[in-house]
Design an enzyme around this catalytic site. Sequence first.
Site, short mmCIF file in Angstrom:
data_model
loop_
_atom_site.label_atom_id
_atom_site.label_comp_id
_atom_site.label_asym_id
_atom_site.label_seq_id
_atom_site.Cartn_x
_atom_site.Cartn_y
_atom_site.Cartn_z
N ASN A 13 49.21 46.44 60.60
CA ASN A 13 48.71 47.80 60.60
C ASN A 13 47.27 47.80 61.28
O ASN A 13 46.56 46.90 61.35
CB ASN A 13 48.50 48.43 59.20
N GLY A 43 50.55 41.50 55.77
CA GLY A 43 51.30 40.37 56.61
C GLY A 43 50.24 39.63 57.65
O GLY A 43 49.99 38.55 57.70
N THR A 222 46.83 36.18 40.15
CA THR A 222 45.10 36.24 40.64
C THR A 222 44.48 37.00 39.61
O THR A 222 44.98 38.07 39.22
CB THR A 222 45.16 36.51 41.97
N ASP A 248 32.61 43.17 49.78
CA ASP A 248 33.69 43.75 49.21
C ASP A 248 34.89 42.75 49.17
O ASP A 248 34.80 41.69 49.67
CB ASP A 248 34.00 45.00 50.35
N ALA A 251 41.00 42.24 51.08
CA ALA A 251 41.64 40.88 51.67
C ALA A 251 41.48 39.79 50.97
O ALA A 251 41.82 38.41 51.58
CB ALA A 251 41.20 40.86 53.19
N ALA A 252 40.71 39.86 49.77
CA ALA A 252 40.59 38.61 48.87
C ALA A 252 41.83 37.90 48.74
O ALA A 252 41.95 36.68 48.91
CB ALA A 252 39.72 39.12 47.59
N GLY A 253 42.81 38.76 48.13
CA GLY A 253 44.24 38.26 47.79
C GLY A 253 44.67 37.77 49.08
O GLY A 253 45.36 36.77 49.01
N ASP A 254 44.91 38.30 50.27
CA ASP A 254 45.39 37.96 51.38
C ASP A 254 44.73 36.40 51.86
O ASP A 254 45.62 35.60 52.25
CB ASP A 254 45.11 39.06 52.36
P1 ADP Z 1 43.76 41.00 45.27
O1 ADP Z 1 42.81 41.15 46.22
O2 ADP Z 1 45.31 40.82 45.63
O3 ADP Z 1 43.72 41.98 44.20
P2 ADP Z 1 42.18 39.39 43.32
O4 ADP Z 1 41.37 40.57 43.10
O5 ADP Z 1 43.02 38.70 41.95
O6 ADP Z 1 43.55 39.82 44.39
O7 ADP Z 1 41.58 38.11 43.93
C1 ADP Z 1 42.16 36.96 44.72
C2 ADP Z 1 41.34 35.78 44.64
O8 ADP Z 1 40.18 36.18 45.47
C3 ADP Z 1 40.90 35.39 43.42
O9 ADP Z 1 41.87 34.56 42.71
C4 ADP Z 1 39.51 34.61 43.73
O10 ADP Z 1 39.73 33.53 44.48
C5 ADP Z 1 38.93 35.45 44.95
N1 ADP Z 1 37.95 36.60 44.45
C6 ADP Z 1 38.29 37.82 44.16
N2 ADP Z 1 37.29 38.46 43.71
C7 ADP Z 1 36.20 37.57 43.89
C8 ADP Z 1 34.99 37.66 43.52
N3 ADP Z 1 34.22 38.92 43.09
N4 ADP Z 1 34.17 36.59 43.50
C9 ADP Z 1 34.50 35.47 43.88
N5 ADP Z 1 36.04 35.22 44.26
C10 ADP Z 1 36.97 36.56 44.25
#
Ligand code: ADP
Length: 305
Positions: A13, A43, A222, A248, A251-254
């Site tokens: 996207n 993706g 997660t 922020d 894209a943490a999960g990605d």
């Molecule tokens: P999504 O972004 O898919 O909702 P999550 O929020 O569960 O997924 O976060 C996925 C991964 O990103 C976590 O398992 C961790 O490794 C990392 N993460 C997310 N938020 C934080 C944070 N505030 N501090 C450190 N790591 C984070």
Amino acid sequence: MKTGKLVVLGSINADHILNLTHFPQPGETVIGKQYQVAFGGKGANQAVAAGRSGANIAFIAGVGEDDIGARIREQLSRDQIDVSAVETVADETTGVALIFVNGDAENMIGINAGANAAITPDVLARHRQKIIDASALLMQLESPLETVIAAAQLAHQHQTRVILNPAPACDLPDELLALVDMITPNETEAQRLTGVTVQNEQDAARAAQLLHNKGITTVLITLGSRGVWLSENGQGQRIPGFQVQAVDTIAAGDTFNGALVTALLEHQPMQTAVKFAHAAAAIAVTRAGAQSSVPWRNEIDAFLH
Ligand code: ADP
């Protein structure tokens, strides 16, 4: 013979992000404060995370016949991704997400699937050899569900490991779950798939068991800043993440998914691979944006040492 290659099947996207003081009401026009176009799609984000963290990765996806699609394809290539299966779809636009962000950092998002919807099972079939040759297939749920199922079936038949990040949250047929080797929902997605509200480790263990009952060997839920719940071989445990100053969590999960699969394809043990993915995701949350926040391998290695 499997060669340690990864295939990602998923969405691309162009994210159009407009920051404004408040969301417009129906009929209202609000002048924005800041506007940017960023490259996204779950993706693409996961493919970029895999490419930058060192995977040998090919991406099956689609862009439209437009300037932004061409730019995105070039950028994916610079991110160490084989883009020979990123189709330029005639008479389609590249997928877009129109994102309003208000002064409280809340967002409202509208999506047009565009070229992503054109990646049908027939289009997938043109790239079947990539899935057959790969060691792992990583998918999300922004592609047509019938294509996700067809890809899972093909991978399963050819001993290619099927990894599903079931995002965005969506109901899924048992037929698909039975083909999945590893699933990586966040808490919301785990709840959608199992009906269990995940608020503590007991809940995570219950949700994981329900997913095992569907035939999935490895369940990784997660838990944001608390890390992940890992459940396999009848054993569950929480693996904490790294404590960082989050800017922020886009894209943490990605980033987590792309880096995790990279490490697993290097035959890192599961716990070490999860730590590697935690490090990649922790770096990403200290930076603004989606793909712009995804770290390269040398940054992840430096963080871990
Ligand atoms: P999504 O972004 O898919 O909702 P999550 O929020 O569960 O997924 O976060 C996925 C991964 O990103 C976590 O398992 C961790 O490794 C990392 N993460 C997310 N938020 C934080 C944070 N505030 N501090 C450190 N790591 C984070």
